[in-house]
Design a protein around this motif. Structure first.
Motif, mmCIF file in Angstrom:
data_model
loop_
_atom_site.group_PDB
_atom_site.id
_atom_site.type_symbol
_atom_site.label_atom_id
_atom_site.label_comp_id
_atom_site.label_asym_id
_atom_site.label_seq_id
_atom_site.Cartn_x
_atom_site.Cartn_y
_atom_site.Cartn_z
ATOM 1 N N GLU A 123 0.826 -1.219 0.000
ATOM 2 C CA GLU A 123 0.000 0.000 0.000
ATOM 3 C C GLU A 123 0.859 1.268 0.000
ATOM 4 N N TYR A 124 2.170 1.105 0.228
ATOM 5 C CA TYR A 124 3.071 2.257 0.172
ATOM 6 C C TYR A 124 3.885 2.274 -1.125
ATOM 7 N N THR A 160 6.417 2.397 -9.495
ATOM 8 C CA THR A 160 7.723 1.895 -9.057
ATOM 9 C C THR A 160 8.288 2.740 -7.907
ATOM 10 N N VAL A 161 7.422 3.569 -7.297
ATOM 11 C CA VAL A 161 7.886 4.490 -6.264
ATOM 12 C C VAL A 161 7.351 4.069 -4.889
ATOM 13 N N ILE A 162 8.257 4.002 -3.903
ATOM 14 C CA ILE A 162 7.843 3.776 -2.526
ATOM 15 C C ILE A 162 7.509 5.139 -1.917
ATOM 16 N N THR A 163 6.251 5.307 -1.486
ATOM 17 C CA THR A 163 5.786 6.626 -1.049
ATOM 18 C C THR A 163 6.159 6.920 0.404
ATOM 19 N N ASN A 164 6.365 5.862 1.211
ATOM 20 C CA ASN A 164 6.731 6.059 2.613
ATOM 21 C C ASN A 164 7.648 4.903 3.007
ATOM 22 N N LEU A 165 8.945 5.153 2.947
ATOM 23 C CA LEU A 165 9.922 4.067 3.125
ATOM 24 C C LEU A 165 9.853 3.459 4.534
#
Ligand SMILES: [Zn+2]
Length: 165
Positions: A134-135, A139-144
């Protein structure tokens, strides 16, 4: 059969709290952050028993995406087949399929034959996972931090074998 780690076990009278893969004793409280594979996305603490003398051990099992893929790379497999085989190697998949297996117990010379016999699986005590989709957007991690936060899931903390006695 695993090594008897005398350099670690003979340092102290304390009993190991848990054991990592390879039958290595660990003395700190168990936490998935202390699991040996820093890339793991699934970590379980599992109670196992020596088949011969029933001595119990809490062992740590880990699974990471790259290790799953490496173990699934077999000649002539398509990328879809590799992906499917890789998913089947997740600890969660193995628990669901009743296939979770540790192998030989840690070697504390619990008895004459036990260390060379495959251990019985008893119970999944803790199951932790991370890399929460869900994060991920594209291809982008929105909340590492949230993506990598360990979450415990009791759905996979199951009895595997009826305890003897
Ligand atoms: Zn034994």
């Amino acid at each position: 059969m695993h090594q008897y780690f005398s350099d670690l076990l003979d340092l102290t009278d304390r009993k190991p709290v848990w054991w990592q893969e390879g039958g290595v004793p660990r003395f700190a409280e168990f936490h998935p952050d202390n699991a040996p594979d820093i890339y793991a996305d699934e970590v379980a603490l599992v109670e196992i028993a020596c088949q011969a003398c029933r001595t119990r051990f809490n062992v740590c099992m880990t699974s990471s995406p790259s290790r799953r893929v490496m173990a699934s790379l077999i000649a002539d497999r398509s990328s879809e087949q590799i992906a499917e085989a890789s998913e089947g190697l997740r600890i969660s998949s193995q628990i669901k399929a009743g296939k979770l297996n540790w192998g030989d117990p840690p070697n504390i010379t619990c008895c004459a034959a036990g260390p060379s016999m495959s251990a019985d699986m008893v119970k999944v005590l803790e199951f932790h996972h991370r890399r929460h989709l869900e994060y991920v957007e594209g291809t982008v991690i929105t909340n590492l931090a949230a993506y990598n936060e360990w979450r415990r899931n009791a759905d996979f903390e199951v009895q595997i074998e009826e305890k003897a006695q």
